[in-house]
Design a protein around this motif. Structure first.
Motif: not given
Length: 254
Positions: A96-97, A194-195, A227-231
C-alpha cells in the motif's frame, strides 16, 4: 537448476547472527545486488525490513525464522538449502502507498506491506471521515483508530482488531476500525484492491491522530490517502505447501 548466488541477511539478535555465520560458511554469500536469491534470517519484522530494503532488486526473498513471529517465514534448517530454494514457490504481493498530509502542511509518503493504520495520539477518541474513490462513505467514525490491510497483512494488526483474514488471491483490502464507539461496533468493510481510501481527521488540533505504514510513523495528520501500489511487487519464496495462501487458510481454523 538450484539458485547458486545467495545473499544472507540477518537481524541483530544473536540467534539470527549465528545462523547467518553458519550458513555463509556452508553455502558462501554474495552481495544483495548480485544475488539470485536473498535469504533473510529473523522474525516477521526483519522480513518486512528486508522486503522494503530490497524492493528494487529482482531477487526474491526466502525467509527463515530466527525470531519470535514467523508468519512470512519458512522453518529454519541448515540442511538442503539449495534444494529448498530450487523447489520453493513464489508469492507476489503489492504494498500500500500512504500519502499523509499533516496539520502543518507537510506531506509524507511511505509504503506498507502489511497495513496503513491511523491511531489516536491523545486522550480523546479520533473522529475520522471516510471517503472511498472520491465518494463519502462515512461522515464520522469515532474510534481509537482505523486501518487498511493487505491480504498479506490481514493476520497481523488487522486480525488483532477483529478484522477479516483475506486470501492472498482475493484482490481485496480490509478496512477495519479499532474500538469503534460510533457507529457502535462497526465491523469495517471489504474493498476492491484498486480502491483509494481517504481518511480526513476531524478537529485534529483537539483530537490528534498519527498514521503508520509498516512502522514508519507520521504525527499530527490532517488527512491520509491509501491505495495499492501495483508498480512495486515483492517476491517471497515459500517451501511447497507452506505458502501465504495455505497459511491464511490454516490460521482461520486455529
Amino acid at each position: 537448476m538450484p539458485r547458486q548466488k545467495i545473499a544472507f541477511l540477518a537481524s541483530e539478535v544473536p540467534i539470527a547472527l549465528k545462523a547467518k555465520s553458519t550458513l555463509e560458511k556452508r553455502y558462501g554469500s554474495g552481495s544483495v545486488e548480485d544475488a539470485d536469491v536473498i535469504v533473510a534470517l529473523g522474525g516477521d519484522g526483519f522480513m518486512l525490513q528486508t522486503l522494503h530494503a530490497t524492493q528494487h532488486n529482482p531477487a526474491p526473498v526466502y525467509g527463515m525464522n530466527r525470531g519470535t513471529v514467523g508468519f512470512m517465514l519458512n522453518e529454519f534448517s541448515e540442511d538442503d538449502l539449495l534444494e529448498r530454494l530450487d523447489a520453493a514457490e513464489e508469492e507476489i504481493i503489492n504494498p500500500l502507498r500512504m500519502t499523509a498530509l499533516c496539520v502543518d502542511g507537510s506531506m509524507h509518503e511511505a509504503l506498507a506491506i502489511n497495513e496503513v493504520s491511523l491511531l489516536r495520539a491523545g486522550p480523546q477518541a479520533a473522529k475520522l471521515r471516510i471517503t472511498v474513490d472520491g465518494k463519502l462513505r462515512m461522515e464520522e467514525l469515532v474510534c481509537d483508530g482505523a486501518l487498511v490491510a493487505t491480504p498479506a497483512g490481514s493476520t497481523a494488526y488487522n486480525y488483532s482488531a477483529h478484522g477479516p483474514i483475506l486470501p492472498i488471491g482475493s484482490d481485496v483490502l480490509a478496512l477495519t476500525a479499532m474500538s469503534a464507539f460510533r457507529p457502535r461496533r462497526w465491523r469495517g468493510a471489504l474493498l476492491p484492491k484498486r480502491a483509494v481510501v481517504r481518511f480526513d481527521v476531524r478537529n485534529p488540533e483537539k483530537r490528534p491522530v498519527m498514521s503508520d505504514a509498516d512502522a514508519k510513523s507520521v504525527r499530527n495528520v490532517a488527512s491520509v490517502e491509501i491505495r495499492s501500489e501495483p508498480d512495486v511487487a515483492h517476491k517471497i519464496l515459500f517451501d511447497p505447501g507452506h505458502g501465504l495462501e495455505e497459511r491464511l487458510i490454516r490460521e482461520q481454523f486455529v
